[in-house]
Design an enzyme around this catalytic site. Structure first.
Site, short mmCIF file in Angstrom:
data_model
loop_
_atom_site.label_atom_id
_atom_site.label_comp_id
_atom_site.label_asym_id
_atom_site.label_seq_id
_atom_site.Cartn_x
_atom_site.Cartn_y
_atom_site.Cartn_z
N LYS A 155 0.76 -1.06 -0.10
CA LYS A 155 0.03 -0.06 -0.15
C LYS A 155 0.89 1.28 -0.06
O LYS A 155 1.89 1.18 0.91
CB LYS A 155 -0.94 -0.13 1.28
CG LYS A 155 -1.79 0.90 1.33
CD LYS A 155 -3.13 1.29 2.27
CE LYS A 155 -3.73 2.18 2.62
NZ LYS A 155 -5.08 1.95 3.59
N SER A 214 -9.53 3.05 1.93
CA SER A 214 -8.03 3.51 1.34
C SER A 214 -7.05 2.59 0.79
O SER A 214 -6.23 2.82 -0.11
CB SER A 214 -7.36 4.60 2.29
OG SER A 214 -6.74 3.63 3.27
N SER A 253 -11.09 1.52 5.80
CA SER A 253 -9.97 1.27 4.71
C SER A 253 -9.48 -0.16 4.47
O SER A 253 -9.01 -0.21 3.52
CB SER A 253 -8.69 1.99 4.87
OG SER A 253 -9.24 3.47 4.90
#
Length: 475
Positions: free
Chosen positions: A81, A156, A180
């Protein structure tokens, strides 16, 4: 062979590499081929270092042949990520301010994945500073959903979830303050796990006592979540919170008998939170699965009336602390949602902080009462189906309007406020073929038991194995 490799779970791929049925280089080739085939359509992977990845794969194959003991994820390729700092590999946080930023160290979750033997290949897309549950930014653009490439993949950890669903990789790292890990898991038909506080330490940057945000894994099946947790969990010398679940516990068998398990289910969290009718239709059909497995399902929810205040105040405080200096210096280059959250944090006064602390105490007491009677709280993971990726965020659900970019995420935010472990598992599809996720929550420290409940549901339903149709993506 490439298609067969990309369908493997992380556990199966690591075992195949260990048995020399697949080499780390072959696994890497399959991973990169899938990026070339699929990524132009969904924009999940935004930075790559193929030369470094190849060196890692070559070294992994040499180690396989050496007879040395092999780490649990030896040779498994993955991206990370883009809000997780990676040494020597560009980390932008989705912000133009960091478009060329190359860190000199790894975040703890990356350090532990690397120690477990993964072959790092690049970074997955995120919203700017991970703010919001829809993945777009001015550096790389928008990530879309493999099950509907004009729709949102969530966020996210949207790039991570989309890469999993697209069979680009079998395991991903993520983080979760207000959903997220769980909302992209729901949107992309994968599994997202937000662990109990302290299980995966988050090394302090500015506030060592921050508690709302968590690091955690995503995968296509619960077995891989447990494998990831076995290498990610464990104490860290520089983090102040104790670890309530030893890493070795995640290696225990996941199969269990659900007879006698008592589940409280709520459509609206007892707060009137709006949820699309189609999402509820899909999830209502799944409640019988638990009863068929021996559990009891009742209409019930913890008293979450204090959760909104806790979440909004703590998030605003954390944003002001983390990004206040950046907004002060570069406000015109930071997206408005981040500026808004920072401004809310800077506007807090002593009375606001005291009120939130008292609300958090009440919330903890009320959730404890709930879990005295119930083993699991079940609810929608996301309040709606994947939406038009051209939107910044949904502004209403079934004609109920929202005042800000967080309100469509309340299904996750109110659970975050409790601090409890939460798991999103695939739970079916809408009439239009879009994924729907089920959120399962248990008491603090019950992380392994929570994975067991999710595993039993997954094995009974097998929605997780229904891949998106990406045959028309071109080359």
């Amino acid at each position: 062979m490439s298609d067969q490799i990309t369908e493997l779970s992380a556990s199966a791929l690591a075992l195949a590499i260990r048995r020399r049925e697949v080499s780390a280089n072959e696994a890497l080739d399959a991973h990169l081929t899938q990026i070339d085939r699929i990524n132009p359509r969904i924009n999940a992977i935004v930075t790559q270092d193929r030369e470094a990845a190849r060196r890692l794969a070559v070294a992994a194959d040499a180690r396989t042949l050496s007879g040395d003991d092999l780490p649990p994820l030896h040779g498994v390729p993955m991206t990370h990520k883009d809000t997780h700092v990676t040494a020597g590999l560009r980390t932008t946080f989705g912000s133009p301010l960091f478009a060329d930023h190359v860190p000199d160290h790894d975040d703890l979750i990356i350090e532990r994945f690397k120690a477990a033997g993964v072959v790092t290949t690049g970074k997955s897309n995120v919203p700017e500073f991970a703010a919001g549950s829809h993945t777009f930014n001015e550096v790389f653009g928008t990530t879309t959903n493999p099950y509907g490439p004009s729709l949102s993949a969530g966020g996210s950890s949207g790039g991570a979830a989309a890469a999993l669903a697209a069979r680009i990789q079998s395991i991903s790292d993520g983080s979760d303050m207000g959903g997220s890990l769980r909302i992209p898991a729901s949107f992309c038909n994968v599994v997202g796990f937000r662990p109990s506080l302290g299980v995966i330490p988050v090394q302090p940057s500015r506030n060592a006592w921050s508690w709302l945000s968590r690091s955690g894994p995503l995968a296509r099946e619960v077995t891989d979540i447990a494998l990831a947790m076995s290498v990610l969990a464990g104490p860290d010398a520089v983090t102040p919170y104790p670890n309530p679940v030893p890493a070795r516990r995640f290696l225990e068998p996941l199969q269990r008998d659900l007879t006698g398990l008592v589940i409280g289910w709520s459509d609206d969290f007892g707060l009137g939170i709006p949820v699309q009718r189609e999402v509820l239709r899909v999830l209502h059909q799944q409640l019988q699965v638990f009863e068929d497995l021996g559990a009891t399902v009742e209409q019930a929810a913890p008293d979450l009336r204090d959760a909104d205040e806790v979440f909004s105040t703590v998030r605003a405080f954390d944003f002001a602390l983390s990004y206040g200096d950046l907004v002060a210096r570069h406000g015109d280059k930071i997206k408005p949602e981040v500026r808004w959250n920072v401004q809310r944090g800077l506007a807090l006064n002593g009375a606001d902080v005291v009120s939130a602390a008292l609300a958090r105490t009440r919330l903890a007491q009320k959730t404890r009462i709930f879990f005295d009677r119930y083993d699991v709280f079940a609810s929608p993971a996301a309040q709606l189906l994947p939406f038009d990726a051209a939107l910044r965020f949904p502004t209403e659900i079934d004609s109920v309007p929202f005042e800000n970019y967080l309100e469509w995420m309340r299904s996750a935010c109110v659970v975050s406020a409790t601090g409890l472990p939460a798991l999103c598992v695939p739970a079916g599809f809408s009439e239009s073929g879009l994924p729907v996720g089920l959120q399962l929550v248990m008491d603090h420290g019950q992380d392994v038991e929570l994975l067991r409940v999710g595993y039993c549901f997954e094995q009974a339903t097998r929605y997780a194995w229904q891949a998106p149709d990406l045959r028309d993506t071109g080359s």
